[in-house]
Design an enzyme around this catalytic site. Structure first.
Site, PDB file in Angstrom:
ATOM      1  N   LYS A 184      36.297  93.824  35.669  1.00 55.25           N
ATOM      2  CA  LYS A 184      37.631  94.190  35.186  1.00 55.25           C
ATOM      3  C   LYS A 184      37.794  93.543  33.812  1.00 55.25           C
ATOM      4  O   LYS A 184      38.142  92.378  33.688  1.00 55.25           O
ATOM      5  CB  LYS A 184      38.718  93.681  36.144  1.00 55.25           C
ATOM      6  CG  LYS A 184      40.042  94.474  36.087  1.00 55.25           C
ATOM      7  CD  LYS A 184      40.714  94.535  34.728  1.00 55.25           C
ATOM      8  CE  LYS A 184      41.387  93.207  34.376  1.00 55.25           C
ATOM      9  NZ  LYS A 184      42.143  93.323  33.053  1.00 55.25           N
TER      10      LYS A 184
ATOM     11  N   PHE B 139      39.888  89.070  26.398  1.00 49.93           N
ATOM     12  CA  PHE B 139      39.737  89.930  25.228  1.00 49.93           C
ATOM     13  C   PHE B 139      38.838  89.329  24.164  1.00 49.93           C
ATOM     14  O   PHE B 139      38.277  90.062  23.348  1.00 49.93           O
ATOM     15  CB  PHE B 139      41.112  90.224  24.605  1.00 49.93           C
ATOM     16  CG  PHE B 139      41.761  89.039  23.924  1.00 49.93           C
ATOM     17  CD1 PHE B 139      41.406  88.665  22.631  1.00 49.93           C
ATOM     18  CD2 PHE B 139      42.740  88.292  24.560  1.00 49.93           C
ATOM     19  CE1 PHE B 139      41.995  87.577  21.995  1.00 49.93           C
ATOM     20  CE2 PHE B 139      43.330  87.197  23.948  1.00 49.93           C
ATOM     21  CZ  PHE B 139      42.959  86.846  22.664  1.00 49.93           C
TER      22      PHE B 139
ATOM     23  N   GLU C  30      42.144  94.927  28.901  1.00 49.34           N
ATOM     24  CA  GLU C  30      42.589  96.251  28.466  1.00 49.34           C
ATOM     25  C   GLU C  30      42.779  96.317  26.953  1.00 49.34           C
ATOM     26  O   GLU C  30      42.977  97.407  26.402  1.00 49.34           O
ATOM     27  CB  GLU C  30      43.894  96.633  29.177  1.00 49.34           C
ATOM     28  CG  GLU C  30      45.107  95.788  28.858  1.00 49.34           C
ATOM     29  CD  GLU C  30      45.208  94.522  29.710  1.00 49.34           C
ATOM     30  OE1 GLU C  30      46.335  93.991  29.812  1.00 49.34           O
ATOM     31  OE2 GLU C  30      44.178  94.062  30.256  1.00 49.34           O
TER      32      GLU C  30
ATOM     33  N   GLU D 105      47.368  74.813  23.397  1.00 50.09           N
ATOM     34  CA  GLU D 105      46.367  75.780  22.955  1.00 50.09           C
ATOM     35  C   GLU D 105      47.039  76.854  22.106  1.00 50.09           C
ATOM     36  O   GLU D 105      47.912  77.578  22.581  1.00 50.09           O
ATOM     37  CB  GLU D 105      45.661  76.423  24.148  1.00 50.09           C
ATOM     38  CG  GLU D 105      44.564  77.388  23.731  1.00 50.09           C
ATOM     39  CD  GLU D 105      43.805  77.972  24.909  1.00 50.09           C
ATOM     40  OE1 GLU D 105      42.581  78.142  24.794  1.00 50.09           O
ATOM     41  OE2 GLU D 105      44.448  78.273  25.933  1.00 50.09           O
TER      42      GLU D 105
ATOM     43  N   CYS E 282      37.664  79.851  23.174  1.00 53.56           N
ATOM     44  CA  CYS E 282      38.026  78.698  24.003  1.00 53.56           C
ATOM     45  C   CYS E 282      37.222  77.469  23.605  1.00 53.56           C
ATOM     46  O   CYS E 282      37.544  76.351  24.025  1.00 53.56           O
ATOM     47  CB  CYS E 282      37.827  79.011  25.480  1.00 53.56           C
ATOM     48  SG  CYS E 282      36.106  79.209  25.976  1.00 53.56           S
TER      49      CYS E 282
END
Length: 501
Positions: A172, A148, A175, A386, A280
């Site tokens: 893909k 995302f 969402e 994280e 990241c």
């Protein structure tokens, strides 16, 4: 309310069943729905890719590069619209979204050079009248599963090179912010890419698992959290696929006493709070070597106090909300965890004012302002885990060696940075640190497109990084051809093992 569909065989395709809500993170309101693919819908996308692949594989490198050049121009012309979609669904400010698109376009530009990138080697006369040469050929149908936090850039790390090398690609996307994928698909069609060479299946674990298991999908690229990266790698490889799976990170910045602390403070705030820390490659831990900690904290806090937090579509905003309420609440939980572990909460992002007046914890939407924890204990959860949000931890260390040990002792090895004016120390650091991407007085060392992106340890599963030369190799496989064109006067049967002459 927007309705986000799949893109299969060159056209939007309505889903046949489940949907998921899309939110505006700045308001917390539902802004639309996205269709979630069934196994049958994934199979339809794969079938379209299988049908389109042979002709695209056999197209000339010149034709492929021409399509890529046209796609690049269309993406550039539509960059503001793409950034708007990203801001609406992810929450990042418009300028940050534009930067994401720009960095993705660098990979498209790199892939435009595919005629050069696919040049093989040739050796004449390896034996008498025998030549050998190497070529690289596409794999077939390949897939990308993307996160995302960069709904445009991370897909562009993958599909330009996959398509340029002659593969058919299935995306893909997340969402949570799916609309960018459909705009990119429509621009591929306008650029002249044959139907079926690029498809989008929206979805969740059902779509992911089918792509990982489908016998016609030859390779899968993934970027996301470490547990899911490990799952993707193990599941995909167990089904005979080539997999590159990039996982999570906990990036540390080591600050030596000779560093320019104004530069360090600027870098820490920019790298820690850009995109609300949902990167990241964000710097989430500053390792301050004694005695610079107190002065550095003052400089960081001063800069944080001047930041403007607000909706992504407000030009005054420098940082937006987090992507979902669940994720915001998880990030917030680390503030109390840090204090319980002995850290000092010097900037509490829950109380940060949002444009309009309300504090973050009281404003509608998924808000948390920039947060700074000082005196974070080495080995604590805040130092090691994280968080993926706007939380900057400052750890005091006594020496270069202690800081290096903390970095190398961590689970992740994605990115790191050292700030110093000592060239010898910097060179020693780049040699000794066990991390895949290193910045020297550069806080976010994301490589340019012609180098490859990827980390070490639990930040990467598989041995191939994305884009650059390694990206070209991931989406192709090599052949070596040995040829001999015989003199008509030569012949005869020889059952011995062939030897060079």
């Amino acid at each position: 309310m927007k309705n986000v569909t799949h893109w299969i065989a060159g056209a939007p395709v309505e889903g046949s069943g489940r949907t998921s809500e899309i939110f505006n993170p700045a308001t917390g309101e539902v802004s639309g729905q996205v269709h979630l693919a069934s196994v049958a819908e994934v199979d339809a996308a794969v079938a379209a890719a299988v049908a389109a692949y042979p002709a695209w594989r056999d197209s000339s490198l010149v034709k492929r590069s021409q399509v890529l050049f046209r796609f690049r121009e269309l993406m550039y012309a539509n960059r503001d619209e793409l950034a708007r979609l990203i801001s609406e669904e992810h929450g990042k400010v418009h300028s940050d979204a534009l930067g994401e698109v720009a960095r993705g376009l660098e990979v498209v530009e790199f892939a435009c050079g595919i005629p050069h990138l696919l040049k093989g080697g040739f050796s004449e006369g390896v034996s008498t009248r025998v030549d050998s040469y190497s070529i690289r050929q596409p794999l077939g149908v390949v897939a990308g599963i993307t996160p995302f936090n960069f709904p445009a850039m991370v897909p562009m790390w993958m599909y330009p090179i996959a398509i340029a090398t002659g593969n058919a690609f299935i995306l893909k996307p997340s969402e949570k912010d799916p609309s960018a994928s459909l705009l990119m698909a429509s621009l591929w069609k306008q650029a002249g890419l044959p139907d079926g060479v690029f498809s989008v299946v929206q979805g969740d674990k059902v779509a992911v698992d089918r792509l990982l298991e489908h016998p016609d999908v030859r390779a899968v690229s993934f970027v996301g959290s470490t547990p899911i990266a490990k799952y993707v790698y193990e599941t995909g490889t167990s089904h005979g696929k080539r997999v590159q799976a990039l996982g999570g990170a906990k990036n540390h910045m080591l600050v030596l006493p000779d560093a320019d602390l104004d530069l360090v403070a600027d870098a820490a705030v920019s790298a820690g709070f850009g995109s609300a820390g949902e990167r990241c490659m964000a710097i989430s831990v500053v390792l301050a070597v004694d005695p610079v900690g107190d002065e550095l904290i003052d400089k960081i806090v001063s800069r944080v106090s001047e930041l403007t937090i607000g909706p992504g579509d407000d030009p005054a905003s420098q940082m937006g909300p987090l992507v979902t309420r669940v994720h915001r609440d998880k990030v917030v939980s680390y503030l109390d965890t840090g204090v319980a572990e002995g850290a000092k909460l010097v900037v509490d992002g829950r109380r940060t004012p949002i444009l309009g007046g309300a504090a973050a914890e009281d404003a509608p939407g998924f808000w948390l302002g920039p947060t700074v924890l000082d005196h974070v204990p080495a080995g604590s959860r805040v130092q090691q885990e994280e968080i993926f949000g706007p939380v900057l931890a400052v750890v005091r260390v006594s020496s270069y060696e202690e800081g290096l040990e903390l970095i190398n002792g961590g689970e992740f090895g994605n990115g790191t940075a050292i700030f110093t004016n000592d060239g010898g120390a910097a060179r020693r650091f780049q040699n000794e640190v066990e991390v895949g991407m290193i910045g020297i007085n550069v806080p976010i060392p994301v490589p340019m497109a012609f180098y490859s992106f990827g980390g070490w340890k639990s930040s990467l599963f598989g041995d191939t990084h994305v884009h650059g030369t390694e990206g070209v190799h991931f989406y192709t496989r090599g052949k070596v051809v040995t040829s001999r064109w015989l003199d008509p006067s030569h012949g005869g049967v020889n059952l011995g093992f062939p030897t060079n002459k």
